[in-house]
Design a protein around this motif. Structure first.
Motif, PDB file in Angstrom:
ATOM      1  N   LYS A  10     -16.303 -22.892  11.637  1.00 43.61           N
ATOM      2  CA  LYS A  10     -17.044 -23.673  10.649  1.00 43.61           C
ATOM      3  C   LYS A  10     -16.658 -25.145  10.695  1.00 43.61           C
ATOM      4  N   ASP A  11     -15.383 -25.430  10.938  1.00 42.62           N
ATOM      5  CA  ASP A  11     -14.909 -26.811  10.879  1.00 42.62           C
ATOM      6  C   ASP A  11     -14.806 -27.464  12.260  1.00 42.62           C
ATOM      7  N   ARG A  12     -14.268 -26.758  13.254  1.00 39.19           N
ATOM      8  CA  ARG A  12     -14.026 -27.339  14.573  1.00 39.19           C
ATOM      9  C   ARG A  12     -14.410 -26.333  15.657  1.00 39.19           C
ATOM     10  N   PRO A  13     -15.708 -26.259  16.005  1.00 35.89           N
ATOM     11  CA  PRO A  13     -16.146 -25.253  16.974  1.00 35.89           C
ATOM     12  C   PRO A  13     -15.459 -25.365  18.325  1.00 35.89           C
ATOM     13  N   ASN A  14     -15.075 -26.587  18.735  1.00 34.87           N
ATOM     14  CA  ASN A  14     -14.417 -26.757  20.035  1.00 34.87           C
ATOM     15  C   ASN A  14     -12.989 -26.238  20.051  1.00 34.87           C
ATOM     16  N   ALA A  15     -12.424 -25.977  18.855  1.00 31.46           N
ATOM     17  CA  ALA A  15     -11.040 -25.506  18.797  1.00 31.46           C
ATOM     18  C   ALA A  15     -10.941 -23.988  18.909  1.00 31.46           C
ATOM     19  N   VAL A  16     -12.076 -23.300  18.868  1.00 32.28           N
ATOM     20  CA  VAL A  16     -12.057 -21.840  18.879  1.00 32.28           C
ATOM     21  C   VAL A  16     -11.426 -21.296  20.155  1.00 32.28           C
ATOM     22  N   LEU A  17     -11.877 -21.813  21.293  1.00 33.30           N
ATOM     23  CA  LEU A  17     -11.357 -21.311  22.561  1.00 33.30           C
ATOM     24  C   LEU A  17      -9.866 -21.603  22.686  1.00 33.30           C
ATOM     25  N   GLY A  18      -9.443 -22.773  22.221  1.00 38.10           N
ATOM     26  CA  GLY A  18      -8.027 -23.107  22.254  1.00 38.10           C
ATOM     27  C   GLY A  18      -7.201 -22.145  21.422  1.00 38.10           C
ATOM     28  N   TYR A  19      -7.714 -21.753  20.263  1.00 39.35           N
ATOM     29  CA  TYR A  19      -6.997 -20.821  19.403  1.00 39.35           C
ATOM     30  C   TYR A  19      -6.856 -19.449  20.078  1.00 39.35           C
ATOM     31  N   VAL A  20      -7.942 -19.006  20.699  1.00 40.05           N
ATOM     32  CA  VAL A  20      -7.911 -17.709  21.391  1.00 40.05           C
ATOM     33  C   VAL A  20      -6.861 -17.711  22.496  1.00 40.05           C
ATOM     34  N   LYS A  24      -3.354 -15.274  23.122  1.00 41.07           N
ATOM     35  CA  LYS A  24      -3.956 -14.389  24.113  1.00 41.07           C
ATOM     36  C   LYS A  24      -3.372 -12.977  24.097  1.00 41.07           C
ATOM     37  N   ASP A  25      -2.175 -12.825  23.532  1.00 38.32           N
ATOM     38  CA  ASP A  25      -1.620 -11.478  23.448  1.00 38.32           C
ATOM     39  C   ASP A  25      -2.387 -10.616  22.458  1.00 38.32           C
ATOM     40  N   LYS A  26      -3.108 -11.277  21.527  1.00 41.99           N
ATOM     41  CA  LYS A  26      -3.922 -10.551  20.545  1.00 41.99           C
ATOM     42  C   LYS A  26      -5.406 -10.574  20.914  1.00 41.99           C
ATOM     43  N   CYS A  27      -5.719 -11.270  22.003  1.00 40.11           N
ATOM     44  CA  CYS A  27      -7.127 -11.482  22.367  1.00 40.11           C
ATOM     45  C   CYS A  27      -7.729 -10.232  23.007  1.00 40.11           C
ATOM     46  N   ASN A  28      -8.962  -9.897  22.622  1.00 40.59           N
ATOM     47  CA  ASN A  28      -9.698  -8.806  23.263  1.00 40.59           C
ATOM     48  C   ASN A  28     -11.037  -9.320  23.777  1.00 40.59           C
ATOM     49  N   GLY A  29     -11.824  -8.440  24.354  1.00 42.19           N
ATOM     50  CA  GLY A  29     -13.097  -8.845  24.939  1.00 42.19           C
ATOM     51  C   GLY A  29     -14.048  -9.475  23.946  1.00 42.19           C
ATOM     52  N   ILE A  30     -14.063  -8.943  22.705  1.00 45.06           N
ATOM     53  CA  ILE A  30     -14.962  -9.488  21.681  1.00 45.06           C
ATOM     54  C   ILE A  30     -14.575 -10.920  21.348  1.00 45.06           C
ATOM     55  N   ASN A  31     -13.265 -11.178  21.166  1.00 41.58           N
ATOM     56  CA  ASN A  31     -12.802 -12.531  20.850  1.00 41.58           C
ATOM     57  C   ASN A  31     -13.186 -13.518  21.950  1.00 41.58           C
ATOM     58  N   LEU A  32     -12.943 -13.119  23.192  1.00 43.97           N
ATOM     59  CA  LEU A  32     -13.207 -14.017  24.320  1.00 43.97           C
ATOM     60  C   LEU A  32     -14.701 -14.304  24.463  1.00 43.97           C
ATOM     61  N   ALA A  33     -15.526 -13.277  24.347  1.00 45.13           N
ATOM     62  CA  ALA A  33     -16.977 -13.462  24.456  1.00 45.13           C
ATOM     63  C   ALA A  33     -17.481 -14.375  23.340  1.00 45.13           C
ATOM     64  N   HIS A  34     -16.969 -14.168  22.113  1.00 44.16           N
ATOM     65  CA  HIS A  34     -17.390 -14.975  20.977  1.00 44.16           C
ATOM     66  C   HIS A  34     -16.970 -16.435  21.163  1.00 44.16           C
ATOM     67  N   ALA A  35     -15.733 -16.651  21.594  1.00 41.31           N
ATOM     68  CA  ALA A  35     -15.224 -18.013  21.766  1.00 41.31           C
ATOM     69  C   ALA A  35     -15.990 -18.767  22.853  1.00 41.31           C
ATOM     70  N   PRO A  45     -18.262 -29.888  25.854  1.00 38.34           N
ATOM     71  CA  PRO A  45     -17.639 -28.749  26.549  1.00 38.34           C
ATOM     72  C   PRO A  45     -16.144 -28.713  26.307  1.00 38.34           C
ATOM     73  N   PRO A  46     -15.527 -27.562  26.409  1.00 35.02           N
ATOM     74  CA  PRO A  46     -14.073 -27.461  26.246  1.00 35.02           C
ATOM     75  C   PRO A  46     -13.344 -28.112  27.411  1.00 35.02           C
ATOM     76  N   PRO A  47     -12.076 -28.465  27.239  1.00 32.80           N
ATOM     77  CA  PRO A  47     -11.303 -29.079  28.335  1.00 32.80           C
ATOM     78  C   PRO A  47     -11.235 -28.166  29.558  1.00 32.80           C
ATOM     79  N   ALA A  48     -11.160 -28.780  30.711  1.00 29.76           N
ATOM     80  CA  ALA A  48     -11.082 -28.013  31.955  1.00 29.76           C
ATOM     81  C   ALA A  48      -9.850 -27.111  31.980  1.00 29.76           C
ATOM     82  N   SER A  49      -8.760 -27.563  31.330  1.00 28.26           N
ATOM     83  CA  SER A  49      -7.541 -26.747  31.302  1.00 28.26           C
ATOM     84  C   SER A  49      -7.777 -25.424  30.561  1.00 28.26           C
ATOM     85  N   HIS A  50      -8.610 -25.461  29.506  1.00 30.84           N
ATOM     86  CA  HIS A  50      -8.940 -24.233  28.784  1.00 30.84           C
ATOM     87  C   HIS A  50      -9.670 -23.254  29.700  1.00 30.84           C
ATOM     88  N   LEU A  51     -10.622 -23.780  30.445  1.00 29.91           N
ATOM     89  CA  LEU A  51     -11.433 -22.914  31.308  1.00 29.91           C
ATOM     90  C   LEU A  51     -10.581 -22.303  32.425  1.00 29.91           C
TER      91      LEU A  51
END
Length: 562
Positions: A10-20, A24-35, A45-51
């Protein structure tokens, strides 16, 4: 974790992938697909380091079929052709794509996977398609297994256009035949769909014209699609669609010049704001269709050429950054015989810029043709000249599509006792060397009895080389039989090498039945103008003399050949 993601979104859509990635130890397929879906729809776009981190994480996260399609499609859009992503596709994803796995996907999800590979392995074949890379063999195999899972009648226009674009971009060789039939059905269904929009039609035409070179059976459905597009008002197409249609004209050899004029009229209004790649494509189409300044009633195309060259001269630094634009530019101005000093200066700068770069093979082929004929005072190193010539010769040595017709020409010449060779070194279909009556008897050429001068007949002087060229359908536009730019350029090159070029158009040759050997000999006798008499038997012969003139100056008799 899902609740936390929703709060961040809601506040920072670009931060979602960074949070996931941080969790990552708690991350599952649903989280990754959503992010990744959120990142794909984000303005930034997210930073290249995230990708890169996501790519390295993929093999360790279990993904269900639907999640797999979403994740890889989003990554292919965000990650482009990054080497690490290509490696994951080939080594991790491809082995998973078994029939059992594919059967669990709906059509849209399956198309997502197909699109993922085409986004990761783009083949730039706007002009001359390169040969499929060996690394793509397993990808081609995957594409060949797709048709049974996607009945064309069940697909909507957007899905069809995406599929066509994917097959075209990946440069799929369209084997086995069932794949060609599948592609043909896709084009046909899109053409007749009442819900297809302008963009779907335009993207599909551009894709299908690219694939026509790989399968001539795609020509009829592609032509029908083109006719549907030209039945709509040009002004209803977006500028993006207009530019893509112009490129499709050149690739597909279409010759509805009234519609093309209207497209160029729209493009002219925006040309100064376009990027150099679009302008380069517009110039290439004008050159490909050989629309020079001498053509009547094509003023908007000619205006585009004039303005386009002017704009690119003013943005030469941008041109030099794009190898494809450089190759398009020098080839186009050479075909269209642009010889003003400003254009010559750009051509010289382009050759100097590319000399020490790793230039693609297709571009080297274009550059060599221009280098030989542009007359711009271009100076290159011997090593670069050798690289260009090597690629040009490699292209010329490939299997010729109309080789059967070349052999037919050769057989007829043998019956006429005309010495010749089938020469490929300079890309000549049939090479003939005329020798003077007192020439060396060991020379390749005509016998003395066949070299009699014909009064009033124009023929190459003794000792002149003749290049007898068979021009198949690919040398002309589809219906008006206008010679294409690459054909014109080839014959200029042969002329510069000392050949007199004699052309045999397919639409004349094919009208003479293959069993009518005497008719074919008569045709070549008049075309070459080298023999006064051709004997078929003791009583049957063909004589060639120039047509007489009446008092009015017109020929006294008509001939199907003269």
């Amino acid at each position: 974790m899902n609740g936390k993601i929703t709060s961040i979104e809601k506040d920072r859509p670009n931060a979602v992938l960074g949070y996931v990635l941080k969790n990552k130890d708690k991350c599952n397929g649903i989280n990754l697909a959503h992010a990744l879906t959120i990142s794909l729809n984000s303005p930034r776009p997210p930073p290249a380091s995230h990708l890169s981190k996501v790519t390295s994480l993929l093999p360790s996260i279990p993904l269900k079929p639907r999640q797999t399609a979403i994740v890889y499609h989003a990554l292919s859009k965000l990650h482009g052709g990054a080497p690490e992503f290509k490696d994951v596709l080939l080594e991790h994803l491809l082995p998973r794509l078994t029939p059992e796995f594919l059967d669990k996907l709906n059509p849209q999800e399956l198309v997502m996977l197909v699109s993922s590979f085409s986004n990761a392995f783009p083949s730039n074949h706007n002009l001359s398609p390169p040969s499929p890379l060996p690394v793509l063999t397993p990808v081609h195999d995957f594409f060949s297994r797709i048709p049974p899972f996607l009945p064309p009648s069940t697909l909507n226009p957007r899905t069809i256009s995406t599929l066509l674009h994917s097959f075209s971009t990946i440069n799929h060789p369209l084997t086995p035949p069932s794949t060609t039939s599948f592609i043909s059905s896709l084009i046909t269904n899109l053409t007749h769909s009442p819900t297809s929009n302008h963009h779907d039609l335009t993207l599909s035409l551009h894709s299908s014209t690219n694939m026509c070179d790989r399968s001539k059976s795609l020509n009829p459905p592609t032509t029908s699609l083109f006719q549907k597009i030209t039945s709509l008002t040009p002004s209803t197409y977006s500028l993006l669609d207009v530019n893509q249609l112009i490129a499709s004209y050149g690739i597909g050899r279409f010759d509805d010049f009234k519609f093309l004029q209207d497209l160029y009229k729209i493009a002219n209004e925006n040309i100064r704001n376009e990027n150099v790649e679009v302008i380069g494509n517009g110039l290439w189409t004008a050159a490909r269709l050989y629309v020079g300044l001498e053509c009547d009633d094509l003023e908007y195309i000619q205006e585009y050429v004039e303005t386009g060259v002017e704009v690119l001269r003013g943005r030469v630094d941008e041109v030099l950054e794009d190898e494809q634009v450089c190759a398009n530019f020098v080839w186009s101005v050479t075909v269209l015989e642009r010889r003003d000093e400003g254009t010559k200066e750009i051509v010289r700068r382009i050759f100097k810029e590319l000399e020490n770069k790793e230039v693609k093979k297709a571009h080297l082929h274009q550059l060599y043709q221009a280098y030989c004929l542009c007359d711009c005072g271009v100076e290159v190193s011997p090593a670069f000249e050798k690289r260009m010539e090597k690629e040009w010769r490699r292209e010329k040595e490939r299997a010729k599509k109309s080789s059967n017709r070349h052999m037919e020409l050769s057989k007829v010449l043998k019956l006429m006792r005309i010495a010749h060779t089938n020469e490929y070194e300079d890309d000549i279909d049939v090479s003939i060397l005329l020798t003077p009556p007192d020439g060396d008897s060991g020379s390749v050429g005509f016998t003395k009895s066949l070299i009699k001068p014909l009064t009033g007949v124009s023929r190459p002087p003794p000792g002149r080389k003749i290049a007898l060229e068979f021009d198949g359908p690919d040398h002309f536009t589809r219906t008006t039989q206008r010679s294409l730019g690459h054909t014109v350029l080839k014959y200029r090159l042969l002329t510069s090498l000392g050949y007199a070029v004699v052309r045999v158009p397919y639409y004349v040759w094919d009208r003479i039945p293959f069993w009518a050997s005497m008719e074919r000999q008569r045709y070549l006798q008049r075309l070459l103008k080298t023999e006064e008499v051709v004997r078929f038997s003791e009583v049957d012969r063909s004589e060639y003399t120039p047509l007489g003139k009446s008092k009015s100056g017109r020929a006294e008799q008509s001939s199907r050949f003269d």
